[in-house]
Design an enzyme around this catalytic site. Structure first.
Site, PDB file in Angstrom:
ATOM      1  N   GLY A   1       9.138  33.019  50.663  1.00  0.00           N
ATOM      2  CA  GLY A   1       8.369  31.802  50.946  1.00  0.00           C
ATOM      3  C   GLY A   1       6.878  32.011  51.101  1.00  0.00           C
ATOM      4  O   GLY A   1       6.206  31.202  51.737  1.00  0.00           O
TER       5      GLY A   1
ATOM      6  N   LEU B   1      19.905  26.161  39.945  1.00  0.00           N
ATOM      7  CA  LEU B   1      19.654  25.148  38.927  1.00  0.00           C
ATOM      8  C   LEU B   1      19.680  23.768  39.593  1.00  0.00           C
ATOM      9  O   LEU B   1      20.540  23.498  40.436  1.00  0.00           O
ATOM     10  CB  LEU B   1      20.758  25.237  37.867  1.00  0.00           C
ATOM     11  CG  LEU B   1      20.536  24.460  36.574  1.00  0.00           C
ATOM     12  CD1 LEU B   1      19.319  25.002  35.816  1.00  0.00           C
ATOM     13  CD2 LEU B   1      21.772  24.560  35.678  1.00  0.00           C
TER      14      LEU B   1
ATOM     15  N   HIS C   1       7.078  29.639  37.637  1.00  0.00           N
ATOM     16  CA  HIS C   1       7.826  30.789  37.114  1.00  0.00           C
ATOM     17  C   HIS C   1       6.857  31.962  36.966  1.00  0.00           C
ATOM     18  O   HIS C   1       5.750  31.786  36.465  1.00  0.00           O
ATOM     19  CB  HIS C   1       8.459  30.437  35.763  1.00  0.00           C
ATOM     20  CG  HIS C   1       9.377  31.509  35.286  1.00  0.00           C
ATOM     21  ND1 HIS C   1      10.655  31.673  35.799  1.00  0.00           N
ATOM     22  CD2 HIS C   1       9.196  32.511  34.400  1.00  0.00           C
ATOM     23  CE1 HIS C   1      11.214  32.723  35.225  1.00  0.00           C
ATOM     24  NE2 HIS C   1      10.360  33.247  34.371  1.00  0.00           N
TER      25      HIS C   1
HETATM   26  C1  GAR Z   1       7.519  33.700  42.996  1.00  0.00           C
HETATM   27  O1  GAR Z   1       6.890  34.750  42.304  1.00  0.00           O
HETATM   28  C2  GAR Z   1       8.015  32.643  42.034  1.00  0.00           C
HETATM   29  O2  GAR Z   1       7.228  32.518  40.880  1.00  0.00           O
HETATM   30  C3  GAR Z   1       9.377  33.189  41.676  1.00  0.00           C
HETATM   31  O3  GAR Z   1       9.891  33.690  42.884  1.00  0.00           O
HETATM   32  C4  GAR Z   1       8.804  34.209  43.661  1.00  0.00           C
HETATM   33  C5  GAR Z   1       8.965  33.707  45.074  1.00  0.00           C
HETATM   34  O4  GAR Z   1       8.053  34.348  45.927  1.00  0.00           O
HETATM   35  N1  GAR Z   1      10.220  32.158  41.111  1.00  0.00           N
HETATM   36  C6  GAR Z   1      11.146  32.416  40.195  1.00  0.00           C
HETATM   37  O5  GAR Z   1      11.383  33.537  39.781  1.00  0.00           O
HETATM   38  C7  GAR Z   1      11.919  31.199  39.707  1.00  0.00           C
HETATM   39  N2  GAR Z   1      12.628  31.504  38.503  1.00  0.00           N
HETATM   40  P1  GAR Z   1       7.777  33.781  47.378  1.00  0.00           P
HETATM   41  O6  GAR Z   1       9.151  33.491  48.005  1.00  0.00           O
HETATM   42  O7  GAR Z   1       7.064  34.866  48.101  1.00  0.00           O
HETATM   43  O8  GAR Z   1       6.962  32.526  47.245  1.00  0.00           O
END
Ligand code: GAR
Length: 187
Positions: free
Chosen positions: A12, A87, A104
Site C-alpha cells: 500500500g 480481477l 500496472h
Molecule cells: C505497484 O508497483 C503496482 O503497480 C503493482 O503492485 C505494486 C503495489 O505496490 N500492481 C500490479 O502489479 C497490478 N497488476 P504498493 O502496494 O507498495 O503500492
C-alpha cells in the site's frame, strides 16, 4: 469535493502516497480503502493516516456483491486500483463505466495479464534484458490489464540492474504520476 476510493492487496505504498497528496491539496476526499488481504500492510497505513478501510473476501466481492453495494452507497467519482491483484467482476465495470482505473508496473501491453504483478513483472523485465520499463495507468475492463491506456511513463533499465533496482525506479514513477493523473481525471 470529489470522492475517490482505493483498492489494494499488499504493502500500500501507493495508497499512502495518494492519501498524503490529497491531504495536502484538499481537493479530493479518500472515502475508503478496500483490501482483499486481512494481513496487508496497507491496513496499518490506513490506521496511521486515519482513512476508513474495509477488508473483504471473495464472497463479498464476487458473489453477494456486498462491496459493490458499499461502493454504490459512497458513489465515488473514481475507483482507483493501487496494487490490487484480483480481477474486477463485470458487475463493477458496468456499474461504474470509465470510473475504474488501475496502475500496472510495466509498459503495457508488455508484461501484463494474469499472474503478472509486482515483483514478477520486474523479474521478467530483467530476465528479458529490456533496456526500459515504466508504468501504465489505464481504465479497467473485465480482462487483466487490457483497458484503454490513460498514460505511460518510462525509466531506463541498465545492464546489471537487479529486479529490486527496477522496482524502485518504477515505484518512483508511480509516486510521481499516479496522484497527478487521478487529479487530472477528476478536476
Ligand atoms: C505497484 O508497483 C503496482 O503497480 C503493482 O503492485 C505494486 C503495489 O505496490 N500492481 C500490479 O502489479 C497490478 N497488476 P504498493 O502496494 O507498495 O503500492
Amino acid at each position: 469535493m470529489k470522492k475517490i476510493v482505493l483498492f489494494a492487496s499488499g504493502s500500500g505504498s501507493n495508497v499512502e502516497n495518494i492519501v498524503k497528496y490529497f491531504k495536502e491539496n484538499g481537493k479530493v476526499e479518500i472515502s475508503k480503502v478496500y483490501t482483499n488481504n486481512p494481513n496487508a500492510y496497507v491496513i496499518e497505513r490506513c490506521k496511521q493516516q486515519g482513512v476508513p478501510y474495509m477488508v473483504f473476501g471473495r464472497k463479498e466481492f464476487a458473489q453477494n456483491l456486498l462491496v459493490l453495494e458499499d461502493l454504490r452507497a459512497i458513489n465515488p467519482d473514481l475507483i482507483v486500483l493501487a496494487g490490487f491483484l484480483w480481477l474486477v467482476p463485470g458487475a463493477y465495470v458496468n456499474a461504474f463505466p470509465d470510473k475504474i482505473i488501475n496502475i500496472h508496473p510495466a509498459l503495457l501491453p508488455k508484461y501484463g495479464g494474469k499472474g503478472m504483478y509486482g515483483q514478477r513483472v520486474h523479474e521478467a523485465v530483467v530476465a528479458n534484458g529490456e533496456s526500459e520499463s515504466g508504468i501504465t495507468i489505464h481504465y479497467v475492463n473485465e480482462k487483466y490489464d487490457e483497458g484503454n491506456i490513460i498514460c505511460q511513463a518510462k525509466c531506463k533499465v541498465l545492464a546489471g540492474d537487479t529486479s529490486d533496482e527496477v522496482a524502485s525506479k518504477v515505484h518512483q514513477l508511480e509516486y510521481d504520476y499516479f496522484p497527478k493523473t487521478i487529479e487530472k481525471l477528476l478536476l
